[in-house]
Enzyme design. Structure first.
Site, PDB file in Angstrom:
ATOM      1  N   HIS A 196      -7.243  -5.908  -1.245  1.00  0.00           N
ATOM      2  CA  HIS A 196      -6.005  -5.260  -0.800  1.00  0.00           C
ATOM      3  C   HIS A 196      -5.320  -6.155   0.243  1.00  0.00           C
ATOM      4  O   HIS A 196      -5.379  -5.887   1.447  1.00  0.00           O
ATOM      5  CB  HIS A 196      -6.360  -3.894  -0.221  1.00  0.00           C
ATOM      6  CG  HIS A 196      -5.240  -2.910  -0.186  1.00  0.00           C
ATOM      7  ND1 HIS A 196      -4.534  -2.537  -1.295  1.00  0.00           N
ATOM      8  CD2 HIS A 196      -4.707  -2.200   0.847  1.00  0.00           C
ATOM      9  CE1 HIS A 196      -3.620  -1.630  -0.967  1.00  0.00           C
ATOM     10  NE2 HIS A 196      -3.697  -1.425   0.346  1.00  0.00           N
ATOM     11  N   SER A 243       0.830  -1.193   0.000  1.00  0.00           N
ATOM     12  CA  SER A 243       0.000   0.000   0.000  1.00  0.00           C
ATOM     13  C   SER A 243       0.875   1.258   0.000  1.00  0.00           C
ATOM     14  O   SER A 243       1.685   1.458  -0.895  1.00  0.00           O
ATOM     15  CB  SER A 243      -0.979  -0.047   1.171  1.00  0.00           C
ATOM     16  OG  SER A 243      -2.059   0.831   0.984  1.00  0.00           O
ATOM     17  N   ASP A 299      -8.830  -5.276  -5.978  1.00  0.00           N
ATOM     18  CA  ASP A 299      -8.474  -4.272  -4.977  1.00  0.00           C
ATOM     19  C   ASP A 299      -9.281  -3.005  -5.258  1.00  0.00           C
ATOM     20  O   ASP A 299      -9.066  -2.335  -6.276  1.00  0.00           O
ATOM     21  CB  ASP A 299      -6.971  -3.988  -5.062  1.00  0.00           C
ATOM     22  CG  ASP A 299      -6.455  -3.154  -3.894  1.00  0.00           C
ATOM     23  OD1 ASP A 299      -7.267  -2.457  -3.263  1.00  0.00           O
ATOM     24  OD2 ASP A 299      -5.242  -3.190  -3.641  1.00  0.00           O
TER      25      ASP A 299
END
Length: 675
Positions: A349, A212, A318
């Site tokens: 994610h 991320s 995601d």
């Protein structure tokens, strides 16, 4: 866990090495939770070199350094220093040998935690690091690597202010790469003058990794071309912050980054960084117009500077860092000849440690051994892509997209009866149209569930049932010519596989995984830093249709994708929407659908009006990267199609209808697995 060093005939391991290894093995046994399984044993040593766990993790050097970034983000008149926590094996430095570095630069070490279990850094009473989140330290330090965990400016123990992907974020981490190579100044304390140097123990070879935001920083540092950064492993990472908050002018959820700065900043930084957050807000307007602030946060534009190899991992479902981020980065890197590898999962994610753990650790180990230690283990000659086809079922491709993939234009046309139109190779008769009205209460899965019914909120187009599998691999584009009834309008384009399947349940908590109580151990442990992590398994769902790819745009950007303008009601506008990269096989018996709608609920903010849009079907098309190109599409849409067998949960009583599934709310970076 056994931690033996292989002894070759005629050679003896140093006594100290054997003692350290035995001590580490004993300690790991003492602190491993009962019932936890340890990592698989290393394969027998052969002709391929592999780093082995011969160093003591318990006796490793643990220290903190503050590196000068050369910036004064908080305006206090002093250069900002970022906190760098280091753990490295003691034995190499004692023997006069230098080692490479694995580095994770993050804003999350104090505010929110890392990994599926939300681990944070911890320190002893003297401020020395005790726990390093995740397994990188536990696994790689015994194998002769240093692990470096960097607090981005403004976060945890660092000076400055976080600026959400801007110069401060990137310089925070780049300065540490420079320090590891002797080009930047480090200090033993946050405010003192005693120098700390890494050149006595660091080779200067650095591999950055992170999920991320952390992976985004890795992308940004690589895009500076900094010397010494040999490889990056971005997981679910952003390549352009603009595309995180907007899509071709259309605002996505919470479309301003300033709140993220406040979220990750330390309490001290929050008190002093209000002006920075105000500047971020002013520089990144909700309108979606491109500004200099977005250029500063766009790493794709600087892909030509990348010298590091890139091992990217991304979830195709995601909905936080959408797969378009990966696709644009991958294509730009390819254009500049960057060495690349990719894993594409069915998850949302989620870190690969939590959806394919053993294979991931083994592959990552070999990747770092090759690019940081220089071992010729063949990983650079193996297939480039691993793609998850169904939960826990993976295939590989030597190239990605595969050779033989060609952009194929499919066109829209009216259907013969009320219901969906036709998606095929033949153009529509000029003057053919389809009309829909934006309904922000509905989204892509609602549209797909109603594909065979004429409903007012979407325009749908479908192929006939396929006689052969059809594979989409790469980034798609949809061009529409639309006439709005109002001065503002947002568009969504969605590719859907119409047919039953069992998929990872990306819309549920966990985004495709379920966390179990059992643990497995990956490396060595200490009382304050366990190498044992909760296992996971695939969380699946039986679905009547699967979204393959999606994209959004503000019709007002028809003339300039970087600047919107009011629309003239009754005037036709032509716009091309970029859809997220995908790799999906539409099985024989299924249909492929293109759906065009307005606001995609929970993913796109609605416009200020409620427009009705009329599509000119003769000037509306989809350009899809099909493996086998137009010929593959022609073969898949001729001949008899096989009958479908639905999963039991999708078998309905006579006259029944499947309720539309709902996309879960957006996964914000501060919540759950989204970190």
């Amino acid at each position: 866990m056994p931690m033996r060093k292989r002894i070759t005939r005629g050679a003896r391991a140093p006594y100290g090495t054997l003692v350290a290894a035995a001590t580490a093995a004993l300690l790991a046994t003492l602190v491993t939770p009962a019932g936890a399984r340890t990592e698989p044993a290393a394969p027998p040593a052969g002709s391929v070199r592999e780093s082995r766990p011969v160093h003591s993790y318990a006796d490793a050097v643990r220290e903190s350094v503050w590196v000068d970034t050369g910036l004064d983000g908080d305006g206090d008149g002093r250069a900002d220093r970022v906190a760098v926590d280091v753990v490295r094996p003691r034995e190499p430095a004692a023997a006069g040998r230098k080692i490479p570095v694995i580095m994770d630069a993050s804003p999350y070490y104090a505010c929110c935690g890392r990994g599926n279990e939300g681990q944070k850094k911890t320190y002893d009473a003297d401020g020395r690091p005790v726990q390093f989140p995740l397994y990188y330290d536990n696994y790689f330090v015994p194998r002769g690597y240093a692990f470096v965990a960097v607090d981005l400016a403004g976060t945890n123990r660092s000076d400055g202010c976080d600026d959400v992907g801007g110069r401060s974020d990137v310089r925070s981490a780049k300065a540490v790469v420079d320090w590891l190579n002797g080009r930047a100044r480090g200090y033993t304390t946050r405010t003192g003058t005693a120098p700390a140097r890494a050149t006595g123990w660091s080779t200067g070879n650095v591999g950055m990794i992170g999920k991320s935001w952390d992976g985004t920083v890795a992308n940004g540092v690589a895009a500076t071309g900094v010397e010494g950064l040999k490889t990056i492993v971005p997981i679910g990472a952003i390549s352009s912050w603009y595309d995180y908050f907007h899509s071709q002018g259309a605002p996505l959820y919470d479309a301003n980054p300033s709140w993220l700065s406040d979220y990750v900043n330390s309490p001290d930084a929050r008190a002093r960084c209000g002006a920075v957050q105000d500047r971020i807000t002013a520089a990144t307007p909700y309108s979606g117009d491109w500004t200099a602030a977005w250029s500063e946060r766009d790493h794709v534009e600087d892909a030509h500077k990348v010298k590091a190899s890139v091992f990217a991992v991304h979830g195709q479902q995601d909905l936080n860092v959408r797969a378009g981020q990966f696709g644009k980065w991958w294509d730009a890197l390819a254009a500049h000849g960057v060495e690349r590898k990719v894993w594409l999962s069915q998850t949302g994610h989620v870190d690969p440690f939590d959806f394919r753990r053993a294979d991931w650790v083994r592959t990552l180990h070999r990747w770092f051994d090759h690019y940081l230690l220089g071992y010729d283990n063949g990983i650079d000659r193996e297939p480039v892509a691993d793609v998850e086809r169904a939960p826990d079922r993976w295939t590989t491709d030597r190239h990605w997209p595969p050779r033989g993939t060609a952009t194929t234009t499919l066109r829209t046309a009216p259907g013969a009866t009320a219901g969906p139109g036709v998606l095929g190779r033949a153009p529509a008769v000029p003057g053919s149209t389809a009309t829909f009205t934006d309904d922000p209460s509905l989204g892509e899965l609602d549209w797909a569930a109603r594909i065979d019914t004429a409903t007012p909120e979407k325009a749908g187009f479908v192929t006939r049932p396929l006689s052969r599998d059809l594979r989409i691999a790469g980034s798609s584009r949809v061009t529409v010519t639309a006439t709005p009834t109002t001065a503002t309008a947002h568009l969504s384009a969605v590719l859907v596989d119409l047919g039953p399947a069992t998929i990872r349940d990306y819309a549920a908590a966990g985004e495709g995984i379920t966390t179990l109580d059992a643990r497995t151990c990956w490396g060595a442990s200490t009382p304050g830093d366990s190498a044992c992590f909760k296992e996971t398994e695939a969380r699946t769902a039986d679905v009547p249709h699967t979204v393959v790819s999606r994209g959004w745009a503000d019709l007002g950007t028809w003339a300039d994708p970087r600047k919107g303008r009011p629309l003239t009601p009754g005037r036709a506008y032509t716009l091309t929407l970029d859809l997220a990269a995908a790799d999906h096989v539409v099985p024989a018996g299924h249909r492929l659908a293109l759906i065009v709608g307005g606001t995609d609920r929970d993913l796109l903010d609605p416009p200020s009006t409620t427009p009705t849009l009329t599509l000119d079907l003769a000037r509306t098309r989809a350009e899809l990267p099909l493996v086998g190109g137009a010929g593959a599409f022609a073969r898949a849409t001729t001949g008899p199609a096989p009958a479908l067998s639905a999963p039991p949960s999708l078998l309905l009583p006579p006259g029944g209808s499947a309720p539309p599934a709902a996309v879960a709310g957006p996964r914000l970076p501060g919540a759950g697995a989204a970190r």
